[in-house]
Design a protein around this motif. Sequence first.
Motif, PDB file in Angstrom:
ATOM      1  N   LYS A  40      -3.068-128.396  82.801  1.00 55.67           N
ATOM      2  CA  LYS A  40      -2.581-129.660  81.980  1.00 55.67           C
ATOM      3  C   LYS A  40      -2.711-128.797  80.640  1.00 55.67           C
ATOM      4  CE  LYS A  40      -4.685-132.590  85.041  1.00 55.67           C
ATOM      5  NZ  LYS A  40      -6.096-133.430  85.177  1.00 55.67           N
ATOM      6  N   LYS A  41      -3.322-127.899  80.418  1.00 60.79           N
ATOM      7  CA  LYS A  41      -3.518-127.256  79.118  1.00 60.79           C
ATOM      8  C   LYS A  41      -2.251-126.157  78.625  1.00 60.79           C
ATOM      9  CE  LYS A  41      -8.157-128.304  79.241  1.00 60.79           C
ATOM     10  NZ  LYS A  41      -9.687-127.578  78.898  1.00 60.79           N
ATOM     11  N   LYS A  42      -1.417-125.968  79.683  1.00 56.99           N
ATOM     12  CA  LYS A  42      -0.528-124.574  79.268  1.00 56.99           C
ATOM     13  C   LYS A  42       0.542-125.122  78.514  1.00 56.99           C
ATOM     14  CE  LYS A  42       1.747-121.042  81.970  1.00 56.99           C
ATOM     15  NZ  LYS A  42       2.308-120.647  83.352  1.00 56.99           N
ATOM     16  N   MET A  43       0.980-124.368  77.765  1.00 59.43           N
ATOM     17  CA  MET A  43       2.239-124.635  76.669  1.00 59.43           C
ATOM     18  C   MET A  43       3.317-124.028  77.332  1.00 59.43           C
ATOM     19  SD  MET A  43       0.596-126.507  74.660  1.00 59.43           S
ATOM     20  CE  MET A  43       1.331-126.661  73.228  1.00 59.43           C
ATOM     21  N   PRO A  44       4.493-124.657  77.259  1.00 56.08           N
ATOM     22  CA  PRO A  44       5.724-123.918  77.534  1.00 56.08           C
ATOM     23  C   PRO A  44       6.017-122.859  76.602  1.00 56.08           C
ATOM     24  CG  PRO A  44       6.224-126.151  76.600  1.00 56.08           C
ATOM     25  CD  PRO A  44       4.615-126.098  76.863  1.00 56.08           C
ATOM     26  N   MET A  45       7.041-122.088  76.932  1.00 56.71           N
ATOM     27  CA  MET A  45       7.508-120.818  76.203  1.00 56.71           C
ATOM     28  C   MET A  45       8.120-121.290  75.035  1.00 56.71           C
ATOM     29  SD  MET A  45      10.167-117.604  77.197  1.00 56.71           S
ATOM     30  CE  MET A  45      11.506-118.490  76.945  1.00 56.71           C
ATOM     31  N   PHE A  50       5.894-121.560  71.923  1.00 52.93           N
ATOM     32  CA  PHE A  50       5.840-120.159  71.194  1.00 52.93           C
ATOM     33  C   PHE A  50       6.794-119.812  70.519  1.00 52.93           C
ATOM     34  CE2 PHE A  50       2.550-120.418  74.603  1.00 52.93           C
ATOM     35  CZ  PHE A  50       1.561-120.310  73.848  1.00 52.93           C
ATOM     36  N   LEU A  51       8.130-119.828  70.986  1.00 56.73           N
ATOM     37  CA  LEU A  51       9.359-119.489  70.309  1.00 56.73           C
ATOM     38  C   LEU A  51       9.680-120.346  69.214  1.00 56.73           C
ATOM     39  CD1 LEU A  51      11.669-118.630  73.359  1.00 56.73           C
ATOM     40  CD2 LEU A  51      10.530-117.137  71.782  1.00 56.73           C
ATOM     41  N   ALA A  52       9.305-121.539  69.225  1.00 58.06           N
ATOM     42  CA  ALA A  52       9.339-122.357  68.337  1.00 58.06           C
ATOM     43  C   ALA A  52       8.406-122.065  66.969  1.00 58.06           C
ATOM     44  CB  ALA A  52       9.262-123.961  68.090  1.00 58.06           C
ATOM     45  N   MET A  53       7.207-121.597  67.235  1.00 60.06           N
ATOM     46  CA  MET A  53       6.293-120.895  66.240  1.00 60.06           C
ATOM     47  C   MET A  53       6.694-119.896  65.454  1.00 60.06           C
ATOM     48  SD  MET A  53       2.462-121.660  68.348  1.00 60.06           S
ATOM     49  CE  MET A  53       2.049-120.100  67.695  1.00 60.06           C
ATOM     50  N   GLY A  54       7.446-119.137  66.180  1.00 63.33           N
ATOM     51  CA  GLY A  54       7.781-117.672  65.532  1.00 63.33           C
ATOM     52  C   GLY A  54       8.984-117.989  64.528  1.00 63.33           C
TER      53      GLY A  54
END
Length: 130
Positions: A118-123, A126-130
């Motif tokens: 439930k707490k896992k974030m999709p890839m 993380f790519l949008a953060m970069g």
Amino acid sequence: ILVSPVGVIPYSDSLTFLVISAILLHLTYLTKGGVRWKKWLNLMWLGILAAFGYLIKPTVLILFIALVILIAFKVGNKQLRLRNVARAMVPVIISFGCAYLPLHHYELNSEVVKIDAKKKMPMNHFLAMG
């Protein structure tokens, strides 16, 4: 007092710097030319490092996205042949898969650390953060 917190406290950014530096080192070796087996070895290291970097911090793949864009421009300008680029991708993809799949299988089936789905974030996050 005399040691930086970056080196004392284990954090994913410190390991990511090491992985990205190693990736850039192998990319530099590839541009120098040389014997074919050394090129293949460097390409395989790129895949292995990409797999470990992705497991540590998924934003490592942004480096490979930038590399694909750079290669696309060079192919468009006729500086690189598409056939050579496709041949170079084979060892990278195979070594990425050989390094990533067993580690990912261990991550999913580990009895030591339980990951809450439930707490896992999709890839994409993380790519949008970069």
